[in-house]
Design an enzyme around this catalytic site. Structure first.
Site, short mmCIF file in Angstrom:
data_model
loop_
_atom_site.label_atom_id
_atom_site.label_comp_id
_atom_site.label_asym_id
_atom_site.label_seq_id
_atom_site.Cartn_x
_atom_site.Cartn_y
_atom_site.Cartn_z
N PHE A 161 0.84 -1.20 0.00
CA PHE A 161 0.00 0.00 0.00
C PHE A 161 0.87 1.26 0.00
O PHE A 161 0.51 2.28 -0.58
CB PHE A 161 -0.95 -0.01 1.20
CG PHE A 161 -2.00 1.07 1.11
CD1 PHE A 161 -2.89 1.12 0.06
CD2 PHE A 161 -2.07 2.06 2.08
CE1 PHE A 161 -3.85 2.12 -0.03
CE2 PHE A 161 -3.03 3.05 2.01
CZ PHE A 161 -3.91 3.09 0.94
N TYR A 162 2.03 1.20 0.65
CA TYR A 162 2.97 2.32 0.59
C TYR A 162 3.30 2.65 -0.86
O TYR A 162 3.22 3.81 -1.29
CB TYR A 162 4.25 1.97 1.37
CG TYR A 162 5.42 2.85 1.02
CD1 TYR A 162 5.44 4.20 1.38
CD2 TYR A 162 6.52 2.34 0.32
CE1 TYR A 162 6.51 5.01 1.05
CE2 TYR A 162 7.60 3.14 0.00
CZ TYR A 162 7.59 4.47 0.35
OH TYR A 162 8.65 5.28 0.02
#
Length: 342
Positions: free
Chosen positions: A157-158
């Site tokens: 997700f980063y």
């Protein structure tokens, strides 16, 4: 850059690892720097405060402690200081932490960058330079990673929030003619580094006699980039302002310049992947102590290798990172020993 020019740079994340070093270099070169940082407790705030204290020794540095995503915070700073250049390095970092605390990535990376773009729309700087990540290449297996490769398969997700920053910035560059350069950083290391990164964790564990966790059983490689080399790349790219819309037909081969916006993405990496076990040997050599090793499976969201194609950086600036890991690691270890001996 002459001392009397005093161009103004707004740098976000100046209490962070990369932001601190970038601000320090700009101050050395005669810039006035407005530094914004939220001083979040993702890791030791004392380390962040020590970095800011060093920057505050310059009369040309203004520290602002506030959150990117705070409505009106960036708009106010742009209005007051009218920065010539913006270098956006603040973010919620970390691949693994994004699994545990994804909302913080939405707030800092997505909402925070939106606030920055809105402020730039109202008060356009000469050049916007925004940090992305090599993690944006995701599941790509073709290496070295080139800026012109498709990058639509992020593994964390980063990385997804950083890729979102790239496309958000592209839309603003197109709509409002904001010259924008996105950096894709590769594994950055060096003095004043982040405690959540491998070099810091490994050094601490080895000195304490604890075992280090080695993922994918050591079958990993990274394009390790020494912090001074990275900062040189950032600062040199300030003057490499993306050409106006319509310049695509004059872009050189391998250039990521957009066909519809003054926007490009640039890798900053050595172009030389190093095996993780080689990196660990460099740490052991610098410490004069062998590590106890705990070999583990790959962590979710991680990738086995990164490798930058650095030709566009060289084409635009004339230089690419060169510091060997043995030299860079030794400088980190010397800093670590000094910092924690105090």
């Amino acid at each position: 850059m002459t001392q009397d020019q005093h161009r103004t740079a707004l740098v976000t994340g100046t209490a962070g690892f990369i932001g601190f070093h970038t601000a320090e270099r700009l101050l050395q070169e005669g810039w006035k720097v407005i530094g914004l940082d939220a001083m979040t407790d993702y890791y030791d705030v004392t380390l962040k405060e020590r970095r800011h204290a060093i920057l505050k020794q310059s009369g040309q540095f203004t520290a602002v402690v506030d959150r990117l995503e705070g409505e009106g915070v960036l708009m106010g700073l742009f209005a007051e200081h009218q920065p010539d250049v913006v270098i956006h390095l603040a973010a919620q970092a970390g691949v693994r932490y994004s699994i545990d605390a994804p909302r913080s990535y939405v707030e800092a990376n997505l909402v925070g960058t939106f606030e920055l773009l809105e402020a730039a729309r109202a008060h356009p700087p000469q050049h916007m330079l925004l940090a992305s990540t090599s993690s944006a290449y995701g599941a790509n297996t073709e290496m070295p990673y080139a800026e012109t490769h498709k990058a639509d398969s992020q593994m964390s997700f980063y990385a997804a929030t950083k890729k979102a920053n790239e496309v958000m910035a592209h839309s603003y560059a197109h709509l409002y003619h904001l010259p924008t350069t996105m950096f894709r950083f590769f594994t950055v290391y060096g003095p004043w580094g982040r405690p959540d990164m491998a070099l810091f964790k490994f050094t601490k564990a080895i000195l304490e006699g604890s075992a280090i966790d080695i993922y994918n059983h050591g079958d990993m490689s990274r394009d390790f980039t020494y912090i001074d080399d990275l900062v040189t790349g950032i600062v040199n790219l300030i003057e490499a302002v993306p050409e106006a819309v319509g310049a695509r037909d004059v872009a050189q081969a391998g250039d990521s310049l957009s066909a519809v916006a003054p926007w490009r993405v640039v890798n900053i990496g050595n172009g030389q992947p190093v095996q993780l076990m080689t990196y660990i040997k460099a740490i052991e050599a610098a410490l004069g102590q062998e590590a106890k090793k705990n070999f583990m499976d790959m962590q979710p969201g991680d990738v086995p290798a990164t490798w930058a194609d650095a030709r566009l950086l060289e084409q635009l600036t004339g230089t690419i990172p060169q510091t060997p890991v043995e030299e860079g690691v030794a400088k980190f270890v010397a800093w670590y020993r000094e910092y924690y001996a105090e």
